[in-house]
Design a protein around this motif. Structure first.
Motif, PDB file in Angstrom:
ATOM      1  N   SER A   1       0.830  -1.200   0.000  1.00 17.23           N
ATOM      2  CA  SER A   1       0.000   0.000   0.000  1.00 17.23           C
ATOM      3  C   SER A   1       0.869   1.256   0.000  1.00 17.23           C
ATOM      4  O   SER A   1       2.069   1.213   0.288  1.00 17.23           O
ATOM      5  N   LEU A   2       0.256   2.373  -0.326  1.00 12.64           N
ATOM      6  CA  LEU A   2       0.972   3.646  -0.387  1.00 12.64           C
ATOM      7  C   LEU A   2       1.502   4.034   0.986  1.00 12.64           C
ATOM      8  O   LEU A   2       2.627   4.534   1.106  1.00 12.64           O
ATOM      9  N   LYS A   3       0.734   3.776   2.021  1.00 14.25           N
ATOM     10  CA  LYS A   3       1.151   4.125   3.376  1.00 14.25           C
ATOM     11  C   LYS A   3       2.408   3.351   3.771  1.00 14.25           C
ATOM     12  O   LYS A   3       3.345   3.916   4.329  1.00 14.25           O
ATOM     13  N   LYS A   4       2.446   2.065   3.457  1.00 11.63           N
ATOM     14  CA  LYS A   4       3.622   1.263   3.779  1.00 11.63           C
ATOM     15  C   LYS A   4       4.827   1.710   2.964  1.00 11.63           C
ATOM     16  O   LYS A   4       5.952   1.730   3.462  1.00 11.63           O
ATOM     17  N   THR A   5       4.600   2.095   1.719  1.00 12.61           N
ATOM     18  CA  THR A   5       5.693   2.557   0.864  1.00 12.61           C
ATOM     19  C   THR A   5       6.294   3.848   1.406  1.00 12.61           C
ATOM     20  O   THR A   5       7.517   3.999   1.462  1.00 12.61           O
ATOM     21  N   VAL A   6       5.436   4.769   1.834  1.00 13.23           N
ATOM     22  CA  VAL A   6       5.918   6.030   2.392  1.00 13.23           C
ATOM     23  C   VAL A   6       6.699   5.782   3.671  1.00 13.23           C
ATOM     24  O   VAL A   6       7.763   6.381   3.896  1.00 13.23           O
ATOM     25  N   HIS A   7       6.217   4.891   4.520  1.00 13.99           N
ATOM     26  CA  HIS A   7       6.929   4.559   5.752  1.00 13.99           C
ATOM     27  C   HIS A   7       8.288   3.928   5.448  1.00 13.99           C
ATOM     28  O   HIS A   7       9.282   4.235   6.108  1.00 13.99           O
TER      29      HIS A   7
END
Length: 109
Positions: free
Chosen positions: A2-8
């Motif tokens: 997901s985008l959130k995991k990628t940003v993290h």
């Protein structure tokens, strides 16, 4: 992923990169570059101060215009209060930027 995991994950990689590069560049010899987090902190601080000021000015303007649209007879008083609050916000923003500039001046490269 997901985008959130990628940003993290990208944030974690950047933090690790900044932390691990300092010991690798710790030797001081002529022509060397030593890492100082002050310049990075000053840049981030200045960016956050500007973004915060922009958000604050937007909120002040939108609230004032909404109030003036609801009660046009009190528009001059609302406008005066809006200008005073905007001046205080601008002063706080300039103070934050000056602190960032002073902090950046203490950076060693």
């Amino acid at each position: 992923m997901s985008l959130k995991k990628t940003v993290h994950l990208i944030g974690l990689v950047l933090v690790l990169m900044f932390v691990l590069v300092s010991p690798a560049m710790a030797e001081d010899f002529p022509g060397s570059v030593s890492f100082s987090g002050a310049a990075v902190g000053a840049g981030l601080g200045a960016g956050i101060a500007i973004v915060g000021a922009g958000y604050g000015f937007g909120r002040i303007g939108s609230a004032a215009l909404e109030s003036m649209a609801r009660q046009p007879e009190v528009a001059p008083r609302i406008q005066t209060a809006m200008i005073v609050i905007a001046a205080l916000l601008e002063g706080a923003t300039f103070f934050a930027l000056i602190v960032c500039i002073i902090l950046q001046g203490s950076a060693r490269f």
